[in-house]
Write a protein that holds these residues in place. Sequence first.
Motif, PDB file in Angstrom:
ATOM      1  N   THR A 134      -3.198   8.549   5.776  1.00 53.65           N
ATOM      2  CA  THR A 134      -3.775   7.277   6.219  1.00 53.65           C
ATOM      3  C   THR A 134      -3.749   7.183   7.747  1.00 53.65           C
ATOM      4  O   THR A 134      -3.229   8.074   8.425  1.00 53.65           O
ATOM      5  N   ASN A 135      -4.268   6.064   8.276  1.00 55.07           N
ATOM      6  CA  ASN A 135      -4.172   5.816   9.719  1.00 55.07           C
ATOM      7  C   ASN A 135      -2.932   5.001  10.075  1.00 55.07           C
ATOM      8  O   ASN A 135      -2.789   4.547  11.208  1.00 55.07           O
ATOM      9  N   LYS A 168      -0.330   9.784  15.741  1.00 54.87           N
ATOM     10  CA  LYS A 168      -1.101   8.558  15.544  1.00 54.87           C
ATOM     11  C   LYS A 168      -0.615   7.435  16.462  1.00 54.87           C
ATOM     12  O   LYS A 168       0.585   7.216  16.595  1.00 54.87           O
ATOM     13  N   TRP A 169      -1.568   6.755  17.060  1.00 50.77           N
ATOM     14  CA  TRP A 169      -1.298   5.590  17.903  1.00 50.77           C
ATOM     15  C   TRP A 169      -0.353   5.906  19.061  1.00 50.77           C
ATOM     16  O   TRP A 169       0.441   5.061  19.493  1.00 50.77           O
ATOM     17  N   PHE A 190      -7.481  -0.747   7.851  1.00 47.46           N
ATOM     18  CA  PHE A 190      -6.893   0.404   7.175  1.00 47.46           C
ATOM     19  C   PHE A 190      -7.955   1.470   6.934  1.00 47.46           C
ATOM     20  O   PHE A 190      -9.094   1.175   6.568  1.00 47.46           O
ATOM     21  N   GLN A 191      -7.551   2.748   7.105  1.00 48.95           N
ATOM     22  CA  GLN A 191      -8.456   3.867   6.845  1.00 48.95           C
ATOM     23  C   GLN A 191      -7.689   5.025   6.212  1.00 48.95           C
ATOM     24  O   GLN A 191      -6.500   5.223   6.480  1.00 48.95           O
ATOM     25  N   TRP A 192      -8.401   5.789   5.390  1.00 51.04           N
ATOM     26  CA  TRP A 192      -7.861   7.045   4.893  1.00 51.04           C
ATOM     27  C   TRP A 192      -8.089   8.125   5.936  1.00 51.04           C
ATOM     28  O   TRP A 192      -9.109   8.135   6.618  1.00 51.04           O
ATOM     29  N   LYS A 193      -7.138   9.034   6.057  1.00 54.45           N
ATOM     30  CA  LYS A 193      -7.272  10.147   6.996  1.00 54.45           C
ATOM     31  C   LYS A 193      -8.317  11.128   6.477  1.00 54.45           C
ATOM     32  O   LYS A 193      -8.391  11.397   5.284  1.00 54.45           O
ATOM     33  N   ARG A 219     -11.446  18.347   0.953  1.00 56.12           N
ATOM     34  CA  ARG A 219     -10.855  17.302   0.121  1.00 56.12           C
ATOM     35  C   ARG A 219     -10.011  16.342   0.961  1.00 56.12           C
ATOM     36  O   ARG A 219      -9.400  16.731   1.949  1.00 56.12           O
ATOM     37  N   MET A 220      -9.966  15.068   0.522  1.00 60.93           N
ATOM     38  CA  MET A 220      -9.220  14.047   1.254  1.00 60.93           C
ATOM     39  C   MET A 220      -7.725  14.355   1.240  1.00 60.93           C
ATOM     40  O   MET A 220      -7.155  14.664   0.181  1.00 60.93           O
ATOM     41  N   PRO A 221      -7.061  14.239   2.398  1.00 60.82           N
ATOM     42  CA  PRO A 221      -5.618  14.490   2.431  1.00 60.82           C
ATOM     43  C   PRO A 221      -4.827  13.663   1.430  1.00 60.82           C
ATOM     44  O   PRO A 221      -3.881  14.163   0.823  1.00 60.82           O
ATOM     45  N   ILE A 222      -5.216  12.396   1.238  1.00 56.62           N
ATOM     46  CA  ILE A 222      -4.429  11.550   0.339  1.00 56.62           C
ATOM     47  C   ILE A 222      -4.453  12.081  -1.090  1.00 56.62           C
ATOM     48  O   ILE A 222      -3.461  11.966  -1.819  1.00 56.62           O
TER      49      ILE A 222
END
Length: 388
Positions: A238-239, A288-289, A328-331, A341-344
Amino acid sequence: MKLGLEVLLEEHPAYLSKARFGLLSNQASVDSRLRSAHVLLHEQYPDTLQCLFSPQHGFRGEKQDNMIESPTYHDLRTGLKVHSLYGEERSPSRSMLNEIDFVVIDLQDVGTRVYTFIYTMALCLEACKALGKRVVVLDRPNPIGGRWVQGNVLEADWTSFVGMFPIPMRHGMTIGELALLFNSRFGIGADLTVVPLRGWLRHWNHPQTGRVFVPPSPNMPCYETALVYPGQVIWEGTNISEGRGTTRPFEVFGAPFLRTVELEKQFRGREIPGVFLREISFEPTFHKWAGRLCHGFHLHITEPEAADPFFVSLCLLQDVIELHPEDFQWKSPPYEYETERMPIHLILGSRSLREKAESGGDLEEEKRRWEEAAERFNADRRVALLYP
């Protein structure tokens, strides 16, 4: 208690002095006096220890984060060549294995499915099976104990370098037991010897061992980190900052947009035992951030026997999504050498579980399902358990 490394050195098996071998280890591969495994083995077997292998984060744990690769080089202390197994090659090649007759593995696992060390071990088993080489695994305690099996079992569609086999997020096994499970239950079939621990009990967490906790990777600085990691690793997809760039990664999490008062109220309404959220702010120095003020929490496990860190973090994820739909965002990929494929999905080992969290579905129902799956896994893993 004696580690597998200490048992091996005490017993002096003949094969160590009669055949050439390589050692897969890192900076956490130490004995009770904090002496490194590669130094001890080189001192006792200077003629037969031929080379070293390193997992993710480098032989001395110097590389931060995912997909920060390590080169192959020569160790200054022993002069031995260190083959990186986290770079262009994540499995020992034929040319590497041609130098030796067998591989000794001494790595500290942290008890969570999403940890590449156990899959580097599995890839070594596969490579050695293909070439008829032997593997010797020196066992170490699971720092978060061997009693509790928690979280969902990885689904077949989501296998990756952070999940090669259908095991729960918190597997409750030592690395030696995992080697036996991978080799027998999941069909690798290598010539495997596990040198077991002496005096370790399944219900022990790291403090009961009486040993110093040596960080096995840069963002696993202490036992408390390992205790929350089966859940807090979710934030990697996620972010939301998982606390990299702070002194307490994974224990702390947050983002500039997090509304902590509302989040705390919503989470406490779930009445989940064994944990406490302490509101904090932090500025990550990297990742991140970086350099931004983040609002979030330090997650404390107050009752290790009662806490289910995977369920806790999944509930927090659902609450964050509900309260912050705009921010909110998915990485996005890449993640651990996966570019599509999505990391999550790789972290959770499931697409449906992500969809359930995102849609506000009943996580208690999901928990009941994975507890049933964990019971089936408990039956499967019995063939590999070494300790009472």
